[in-house]
Scaffold this motif. Structure first.
Motif, mmCIF file in Angstrom:
data_model
loop_
_atom_site.group_PDB
_atom_site.id
_atom_site.type_symbol
_atom_site.label_atom_id
_atom_site.label_comp_id
_atom_site.label_asym_id
_atom_site.label_seq_id
_atom_site.Cartn_x
_atom_site.Cartn_y
_atom_site.Cartn_z
ATOM 1 N N SER B 73 0.830 -1.199 0.000
ATOM 2 C CA SER B 73 0.000 0.000 0.000
ATOM 3 C C SER B 73 0.865 1.249 0.000
ATOM 4 C CB SER B 73 -0.875 -0.002 1.266
ATOM 5 O OG SER B 73 -1.410 1.286 1.489
ATOM 6 N N PRO B 74 0.500 2.248 -0.814
ATOM 7 C CA PRO B 74 1.315 3.470 -0.831
ATOM 8 C C PRO B 74 1.271 4.232 0.490
ATOM 9 C CG PRO B 74 -0.672 3.755 -2.146
ATOM 10 C CD PRO B 74 -0.610 2.305 -1.771
ATOM 11 N N GLY B 75 0.306 3.850 1.323
ATOM 12 C CA GLY B 75 0.207 4.532 2.620
ATOM 13 C C GLY B 75 1.240 4.070 3.628
ATOM 14 N N ILE B 76 1.851 2.945 3.375
ATOM 15 C CA ILE B 76 2.820 2.414 4.332
ATOM 16 C C ILE B 76 4.206 2.904 3.948
ATOM 17 C CG2 ILE B 76 3.742 0.333 5.393
ATOM 18 C CD1 ILE B 76 0.794 0.877 5.926
ATOM 19 N N ARG B 77 4.760 3.709 4.790
ATOM 20 C CA ARG B 77 6.058 4.320 4.489
ATOM 21 C C ARG B 77 7.115 3.846 5.490
ATOM 22 N NH1 ARG B 77 4.670 8.904 1.218
ATOM 23 N NH2 ARG B 77 2.801 8.173 0.131
ATOM 24 N N TRP B 116 -1.562 -3.166 -4.460
ATOM 25 C CA TRP B 116 -2.112 -3.931 -3.346
ATOM 26 C C TRP B 116 -3.615 -3.700 -3.164
ATOM 27 C CZ3 TRP B 116 -0.470 -7.680 -0.092
ATOM 28 C CH2 TRP B 116 -1.331 -7.989 0.964
ATOM 29 N N TYR B 118 -6.343 -3.339 -4.690
ATOM 30 C CA TYR B 118 -7.080 -2.237 -5.299
ATOM 31 C C TYR B 118 -7.182 -2.477 -6.796
ATOM 32 C CZ TYR B 118 -8.305 2.578 -6.528
ATOM 33 O OH TYR B 118 -8.938 3.695 -7.007
ATOM 34 N N ASP B 124 -4.585 6.587 -9.461
ATOM 35 C CA ASP B 124 -4.889 6.887 -8.052
ATOM 36 C C ASP B 124 -3.747 6.450 -7.145
ATOM 37 O OD1 ASP B 124 -7.308 7.756 -8.951
ATOM 38 O OD2 ASP B 124 -8.518 6.223 -7.941
ATOM 39 N N LEU B 127 -0.794 8.731 -7.569
ATOM 40 C CA LEU B 127 -0.995 9.984 -6.834
ATOM 41 C C LEU B 127 -0.838 9.763 -5.332
ATOM 42 C CD1 LEU B 127 -4.077 11.386 -8.797
ATOM 43 C CD2 LEU B 127 -1.822 12.465 -8.666
ATOM 44 N N ASP B 128 -1.340 8.628 -4.859
ATOM 45 C CA ASP B 128 -1.192 8.320 -3.438
ATOM 46 C C ASP B 128 0.265 8.065 -3.056
ATOM 47 O OD1 ASP B 128 -3.593 8.631 -2.148
ATOM 48 O OD2 ASP B 128 -4.351 6.659 -2.704
ATOM 49 N N SER B 129 1.075 7.801 -4.053
ATOM 50 C CA SER B 129 2.494 7.586 -3.799
ATOM 51 C C SER B 129 3.288 8.881 -3.921
ATOM 52 C CB SER B 129 3.047 6.556 -4.799
ATOM 53 O OG SER B 129 2.253 5.388 -4.800
ATOM 54 N N GLY B 130 2.582 9.956 -4.230
ATOM 55 C CA GLY B 130 3.259 11.237 -4.388
ATOM 56 C C GLY B 130 3.834 11.459 -5.773
ATOM 57 N N ASN B 132 3.709 12.534 -9.743
ATOM 58 C CA ASN B 132 3.016 13.522 -10.547
ATOM 59 C C ASN B 132 2.582 12.844 -11.853
ATOM 60 O OD1 ASN B 132 2.274 15.641 -12.286
ATOM 61 N ND2 ASN B 132 3.456 17.084 -11.046
ATOM 62 N N ARG B 134 0.533 13.830 -14.105
ATOM 63 C CA ARG B 134 0.505 14.704 -15.286
ATOM 64 C C ARG B 134 1.888 14.799 -15.928
ATOM 65 N NH1 ARG B 134 -1.268 20.218 -14.171
ATOM 66 N NH2 ARG B 134 -0.276 19.940 -12.150
#
Lengths: 466, 374
Positions: B73-77, B116, B118, B124, B127-130, B132, B134
């Motif tokens: 998960s991109p939330g786990i750092r 993971w 999803y 998405d 973007l959740d991983s920071g 860019n 675009r």
């Protein structure tokens, strides 16, 4: 020189006292010192309300001379009304009762206060929610979780390989309470004992309350207070950052007047599960889904206007009229999720302010359904790269302006945050406590518009305008 | 042990008895020094490609599909760091790859990953991983994204048969993006892996298996198009079979040890879906495991980029750069509790692990050496 300055200030005393702030504007702090000279620390801060455990007339007078209100903090036990009378004789502005007095004792304190403000910091379960009681302009509690990223005993962040980081927060509780009425809300929990509280953690706890419209009663741990009293440079720098953050929110009173916004509505009794931290509102918060709490008692068609989804946490608690409101909501196309049959929203018991394990497991069932229903839909705003962040979406009554508050609970800045929002918002401005105020480039997204934020230290706000 | 002694050791005769038959193919591998992502990553990667003879002939007017490594998960750092400097490939390298592929004439560049739990848009997760998104889209013409955890933008899965003698499954059902492509690129990280010892361009392809079919909550009969879990039960542990829409395991009674299963499955997958170009991000990474959920990991800065036209050869060189013998067998570092994926892929005929047969260009291995085991 010092005498002359005091003389000059005291000469202006009547004018300064006349400009004393209203209770709803009080920015409170537990003041650990009794020396009038300590008041110099207030210079350059917005703190204007001191909670005193020890009341000395000289100190009270010096505070009043600075336009700072003083509140005597009284605890249950002994002659509380007598203590209130003595405090009032020392010219304090009002009284704070911290703790849960026996029935009727608070009336005695109010009588002793003689019309001066009396603020009760009670257990959450004893707060006068929605009472509309005259004179209750500030609701407060001494109970709160210490906000921050939850850490396991061995120091690891509490998260599964796959999951989100869990953030302990008071925001769900604050939002549930504020949805009930407009009273100013104080969270007056104190720093955890035997814990090193860094300057950054103080910023987080201040912001945790402020983004939902409450105020944390600033309370310094003994070590920080001692270092501050010695004017240690690093602590003074932390103190300035705390002051800057307090000022940041105080300079925007309009934010407190805004309403929680989100296309997802949670119908819940604030006096029950809403009082507990770690519940459904906090679960949704860590998923960064905008949500509006709707007190069961205020469930009307207007309260659901603009919502596309609703969660009825305790279905059995609704009146037939309230059930009709939800029925009409679904007939109009809204999605409704109800708790399992027989499920009761738990009320806090004793000193409990978080869900117990069994209740958490039961709530997980609802949570999975909510998560599945909402998915990654845009329920008002979508945030990206915010795993250590909590947010709050607030909208002005006319809907033309909204703000998205972000609070970073990690020890590191968060970089490259993206915010996607509906197409009706055309302009976006970033503000931060560090003094940043700049327009953001709005780019098109599938949902409408989007902006990128380079870095969030502890707090940032995006103002969206139509 | 000196570097020369170490090189002699890792180039020694194979410790796993090779299957009789033609020698597996070898291809050049290039190594470049890149101390940080603030350097000109695009120029470094371009140099690697040039040292390989250029990629124009490989990608011109072609659809190129690039499998990224965005594990977990991109939330786990780890220590609050952006995942690109720890366990994900770095977005600057991804952007550089897009630019260079576009410059070389690729008609369409499709970035894929099965993130993971999803099945929504891959953008998405980026973007959740920071990242860019675009910027990535503007790096070249024809940049697309596909989440391959489920059907995604397609209407049916593609079946990839494992040639020769499959180890675990006779075939794998994958997102169509892996079939609708002319060129397949594995863009991976230089990391250890708790289950497989190392995760490089081969292991990266474990993530091609969709959770809709091979996930814990995959449908029994048909794929679950909204998977919310990983692939522990089906692929790691063999506690259940994939959705019946896909071929079942050949030997369901074989070992349920993840250290056996995952390397064999990876070897199957890379034989079934060949990799044309392997790129390894070893600028900044982690050692001790593949992600922040593994206890004891640490941040490392090997400061290298590696690329090659054969994934086994590229991984062999990469393992050597990490200080390991690419031909080590189970029980030896880094394969202490698992089989060696590289050797299994070699035995499938995918490529050689024999460093003596691999033409290493650019920075020599001994100069790029960065020991992951300290």
């Amino acid at each position: 020189m010092r005498v002359l300055r005091w003389g000059a200030v005291l000469g202006l005393l009547p004018i300064l006292q006349a400009s004393a702030p209203q209770p709803s504007d009080w920015v409170p702090m537990r003041w650990p010192w009794s020396d009038p000279a300590s008041l110099e620390l207030l210079s350059g801060t917005p703190i204007n309300c001191l909670l005193l455990k020890t009341v000395l007339p000289d100190f009270v007078q010096a505070a009043a001379a600075r336009g700072v209100v003083t509140l005597a903090v009284l605890a249950p036990g002994g002659d509380v009304a007598g203590a209130a009378r003595r405090a009032m004789a020392a010219k304090v502005t009002g009284i704070v009762i911290e703790g849960d007095l026996p029935e009727g004792d608070a009336d005695g304190v109010r009588e002793a206060a003689g019309g001066a403000p009396v603020i009760e910091l009670t257990a959450r379960s004893r707060m006068a929610l929605g009472s509309g009681a005259p004179g209750v302009s500030i609701l407060g509690t001494y109970q709160g979780v210490w906000p921050g990223i939850a850490v396991e005993e061995d120091g690891a962040k509490k998260a599964a390989p796959s999951g989100s980081v869990w953030i302990d927060t008071n925001t769900g509780f604050i939002r549930a309470v504020r949805a009930w009425g407009d009273a100013a809300l104080w969270i007056a929990n104190q720093p955890p004992a035997k814990t090193v509280v860094t300057g950054a953690r103080y910023l987080q706890v201040v912001a945790d309350a402020a983004i939902s419209g409450a105020r944390w009663v600033l309370a310094l741990d003994d070590d920080f207070a001692a270092r501050l009293a010695r004017r240690e440079p690093k602590t003074m720098a932390d103190w300035k950052r705390i002051a800057d953050l307090l000022r940041y929110f105080e300079q925007h009173p309009e934010w407190r007047r805004m309403q929680e916004y989100g296309k997802l509505a949670i119908v819940q009794d604030p006096a029950k599960g809403g009082l507990l931290s770690g519940g459904i509102l906090d679960m949704i918060a860590v998923k960064h889904t905008p949500v509006r709490p709707v007190p069961r008692q205020h469930l009307t068609p207007e309260a659901l206007a603009g919502a596309t989804m609703a969660v009825n946490v305790d279905a059995d608690a609704l009146t037939p009229e309230q059930k009709e409101v939800l029925s009409n909501f679904t007939h109009a196309g809204g999605m409704l999720l109800t708790g399992p049959p027989g499920w009761k929203d738990q009320s806090p018991q004793g000193d409990q302010i978080t869900l117990d394990k069994a209740e958490l497991e039961r709530l997980n069932d609802i949570w999975h359904d909510v998560n599945s229903m909402v998915g990654r839909r845009n329920m008002g705003v979508r945030l990206f790269n915010v795993s250590s962040v909590l947010s709050n979406l607030l909208a002005a009554a006319d809907g033309k302006t909204a703000v998205v508050h972000l609070v970073n609970y990690s020890d590191y800045p968060v970089e490259n945050v993206a915010v996607h929002f509906p197409a009706e918002y055309k302009r976006a401005t970033l503000t931060t406590p560090e003094g940043v105020e700049k327009p953001l480039e709005v780019y098109p997204t599938e949902e409408g518009g989007g902006v990128d934020i380079d870095k969030v230290l502890v707090c940032a706000t995006i103002k969206l305008e139509q | 042990m000196t570097r020369r002694e170490w090189l002699a050791m890792i180039g020694a005769a194979p410790l796993l008895k090779a299957a009789p038959g033609p020698e597996p193919p070898a291809a050049p591998v290039s190594i470049a020094r890149c101390a940080s992502y603030d350097e000109d990553v695009t120029a470094k990667l371009a140099t690697l490609f040039n040292q390989l003879g250029g990629i124009d002939g490989l990608v011109r007017n072609k659809t190129v599909t690039v499998k990224l490594n965005m594990t977990g998960s991109p939330g786990i750092r780890f220590h609050g760091q952006p995942p690109g400097v720890t366990h994900y490939v770095h977005p600057k390298l991804v952007g550089a790859a897009a630019y260079l592929l576009g410059r070389a004439g690729a008609r369409r560049i499709r970035f894929v990953e099965s993130p993971w739990a999803y099945a929504g848009p891959l953008e998405d997760v980026m973007l959740d991983s920071g990242w860019n998104v675009r910027s990535l889209q503007s790096a070249a013409a024809g940049v697309e994204f596909e989440n391959t955890n489920a059907l995604g933008k397609s209407k049916a899965y593609s079946r990839f048969k494992v040639p020769g003698n499959p180890y675990m499954f006779p075939a794998y059902d994958l997102n169509r993006a892996y079939e609708d492509t002319d060129v397949f690129v594995s863009l991976a990280k230089l990391k250890n892996h708790a289950t497989c010892g190392v995760t490089l361009s081969l292991k990266n392809c474990f993530g091609t298996a969709p959770a809709s079919i091979y996930g814990d909550d995959a449908g029994v009969d048909e794929p679950n198009e909204k998977p919310t879990t990983g692939r522990e039960a089906v692929l790691h542990n063999g506690k259940r079979q994939p959705s019946k829409s896909a071929p079942p395991e050949l030997h369901p009674d074989s070992s349920h040890d993840p250290g056996y299963r995952v390397p064999h499955i990876v070897a199957d997958l890379v034989a079934a879906r060949p990799i044309h170009l392997a790129i390894i991000d070893g600028v900044e990474s982690i050692a001790g495991g593949e992600g922040p959920w593994i206890r004891g990991i640490r941040i490392v800065k090997p400061g290298v980029l590696i690329a090659g036209l054969n994934p086994v050869s590229t991984d062999a060189v990469s393992a050597a750069v990490m200080g390991y013998s690419p031909r080590a067998v189970r029980g030896a570092a880094p394969f202490r509790t698992c089989d060696n994926t590289l050797l299994l892929a070699e035995a499938h005929g995918v490529g050689t692990t024999d460093l003596k047969r691999i033409d290493v260009r650019g920075l020599p291995i001994e100069q790029a050496l960065y020991r992951y085991d300290t």
